[in-house]
Write a protein that holds these residues in place. Structure first.
Motif, PDB file in Angstrom:
ATOM      1  N   LYS A 293      71.479  49.948  15.598  1.00 25.46           N
ATOM      2  CA  LYS A 293      72.345  51.083  15.256  1.00 25.46           C
ATOM      3  C   LYS A 293      71.483  52.274  14.868  1.00 25.46           C
ATOM      4  O   LYS A 293      70.558  52.155  14.091  1.00 25.46           O
ATOM      5  CB  LYS A 293      73.254  50.703  14.098  1.00 25.46           C
ATOM      6  N   ARG A 294      71.822  53.417  15.412  1.00 25.05           N
ATOM      7  CA  ARG A 294      71.092  54.649  15.117  1.00 25.05           C
ATOM      8  C   ARG A 294      71.438  55.123  13.710  1.00 25.05           C
ATOM      9  O   ARG A 294      72.614  55.288  13.375  1.00 25.05           O
ATOM     10  CB  ARG A 294      71.469  55.722  16.130  1.00 25.05           C
ATOM     11  N   LEU A 295      70.420  55.346  12.874  1.00 27.50           N
ATOM     12  CA  LEU A 295      70.626  55.913  11.544  1.00 27.50           C
ATOM     13  C   LEU A 295      70.375  57.417  11.547  1.00 27.50           C
ATOM     14  O   LEU A 295      71.093  58.173  10.912  1.00 27.50           O
ATOM     15  CB  LEU A 295      69.711  55.238  10.523  1.00 27.50           C
ATOM     16  N   ASN A 296      69.319  57.828  12.240  1.00 31.06           N
ATOM     17  CA  ASN A 296      69.040  59.244  12.480  1.00 31.06           C
ATOM     18  C   ASN A 296      68.150  59.336  13.715  1.00 31.06           C
ATOM     19  O   ASN A 296      67.979  58.349  14.423  1.00 31.06           O
ATOM     20  CB  ASN A 296      68.438  59.940  11.244  1.00 31.06           C
ATOM     21  N   ARG A 297      67.568  60.479  13.953  1.00 37.43           N
ATOM     22  CA  ARG A 297      66.804  60.684  15.187  1.00 37.43           C
ATOM     23  C   ARG A 297      65.675  59.674  15.368  1.00 37.43           C
ATOM     24  O   ARG A 297      65.386  59.235  16.470  1.00 37.43           O
ATOM     25  CB  ARG A 297      66.246  62.108  15.166  1.00 37.43           C
ATOM     26  N   ARG A 298      65.025  59.260  14.295  1.00 39.76           N
ATOM     27  CA  ARG A 298      63.858  58.388  14.393  1.00 39.76           C
ATOM     28  C   ARG A 298      64.040  56.984  13.813  1.00 39.76           C
ATOM     29  O   ARG A 298      63.161  56.159  13.942  1.00 39.76           O
ATOM     30  CB  ARG A 298      62.674  59.040  13.689  1.00 39.76           C
ATOM     31  N   LEU A 299      65.166  56.700  13.151  1.00 41.77           N
ATOM     32  CA  LEU A 299      65.360  55.402  12.503  1.00 41.77           C
ATOM     33  C   LEU A 299      66.510  54.629  13.129  1.00 41.77           C
ATOM     34  O   LEU A 299      67.551  55.198  13.458  1.00 41.77           O
ATOM     35  CB  LEU A 299      65.632  55.580  11.011  1.00 41.77           C
ATOM     36  N   ARG A 300      66.302  53.314  13.267  1.00 48.23           N
ATOM     37  CA  ARG A 300      67.337  52.392  13.736  1.00 48.23           C
ATOM     38  C   ARG A 300      67.412  51.223  12.764  1.00 48.23           C
ATOM     39  O   ARG A 300      66.400  50.803  12.206  1.00 48.23           O
ATOM     40  CB  ARG A 300      67.003  51.823  15.128  1.00 48.23           C
ATOM     41  N   LEU A 301      68.605  50.685  12.590  1.00 53.56           N
ATOM     42  CA  LEU A 301      68.800  49.439  11.855  1.00 53.56           C
ATOM     43  C   LEU A 301      69.103  48.380  12.897  1.00 53.56           C
ATOM     44  O   LEU A 301      70.054  48.504  13.662  1.00 53.56           O
ATOM     45  CB  LEU A 301      69.950  49.566  10.852  1.00 53.56           C
ATOM     46  N   GLU A 302      68.263  47.338  12.939  1.00 56.41           N
ATOM     47  CA  GLU A 302      68.346  46.362  14.010  1.00 56.41           C
ATOM     48  C   GLU A 302      68.690  44.976  13.473  1.00 56.41           C
ATOM     49  O   GLU A 302      68.118  44.533  12.485  1.00 56.41           O
ATOM     50  CB  GLU A 302      66.995  46.327  14.722  1.00 56.41           C
ATOM     51  N   PHE A 303      69.616  44.308  14.150  1.00 59.66           N
ATOM     52  CA  PHE A 303      70.023  42.934  13.836  1.00 59.66           C
ATOM     53  C   PHE A 303      69.635  42.078  15.031  1.00 59.66           C
ATOM     54  O   PHE A 303      69.909  42.457  16.171  1.00 59.66           O
ATOM     55  CB  PHE A 303      71.533  42.862  13.597  1.00 59.66           C
ATOM     56  N   ASN A 304      69.002  40.909  14.788  1.00 59.60           N
ATOM     57  CA  ASN A 304      68.469  40.116  15.887  1.00 59.60           C
ATOM     58  C   ASN A 304      68.544  38.630  15.533  1.00 59.60           C
ATOM     59  O   ASN A 304      68.180  38.236  14.427  1.00 59.60           O
ATOM     60  CB  ASN A 304      67.009  40.540  16.108  1.00 59.60           C
ATOM     61  N   ILE A 305      69.054  37.828  16.468  1.00 57.67           N
ATOM     62  CA  ILE A 305      69.075  36.370  16.302  1.00 57.67           C
ATOM     63  C   ILE A 305      68.447  35.745  17.546  1.00 57.67           C
ATOM     64  O   ILE A 305      68.431  36.354  18.618  1.00 57.67           O
ATOM     65  CB  ILE A 305      70.505  35.814  16.085  1.00 57.67           C
TER      66      ILE A 305
END
Length: 154
Positions: free
Chosen positions: A89-101
């Protein structure tokens, strides 16, 4: 690292938690280096880079020493590989929050030991091999996109 075709990327990671506490009678020491190839799903023209759903193949290995109350397991090398699914998920231009299994394969050769004289000496109890097929990862990551070139998109 997004590749030329915006549907593919490569992720590399290194874990290095190295904790020893309580008079050396407890340890969590781990070194892991791995990589994952990812295929991003959906129409990539509608998504920012490294955003949305993906599937991947991961592989890596390392070494470890896990000890609790002077009894532990050491492995000079372990191997992990499998298939993954994730969402970023995009948080801002340079940051993402990633979920992975991920599910796959893990194998290690280990040595079981007992520490004596406040862990000054390790007494080997037995050796063995452990193999696991099933869930091998679940993680949440904060991803920082580095700029690729001046004026370009990350």
């Amino acid at each position: 690292l997004p590749l030329r075709d915006r549907r593919w990327s490569v992720m590399a990671e290194c874990w290095f938690p190295w904790y020893v506490w309580h008079h050396n009678s407890r340890a969590y020491e781990l070194l892991y280096i791995g990589a994952e190839g990812r295929r991003w799903l959906g129409d990539r023209r509608r998504h920012d880079p490294l955003e949305g759903h993906f599937v991947g193949f991961f592989a890596g290995g390392g070494k470890y020493d896990f000890e609790w109350d002077s009894e532990g397991y050491q492995g000079e090398f372990y191997l992990r590989a499998g298939l993954s699914y994730g969402y970023a998920k995009r948080l801002n231009r340079r940051l993402r929050l990633e979920f992975n299994i991920g599910v796959g394969f893990l194998q290690t050769e280990y040595r079981h030991y007992v520490g004596v004289e406040n862990d000054r000496f390790l007494v080997w109890q037995n050796d063995g091999r452990y193999t696991w097929l099933g869930p091998t990862k679940a993680k949440v990551s904060l991803v920082w996109l580095l700029p690729l070139k001046k004026g370009g998109r990350p």
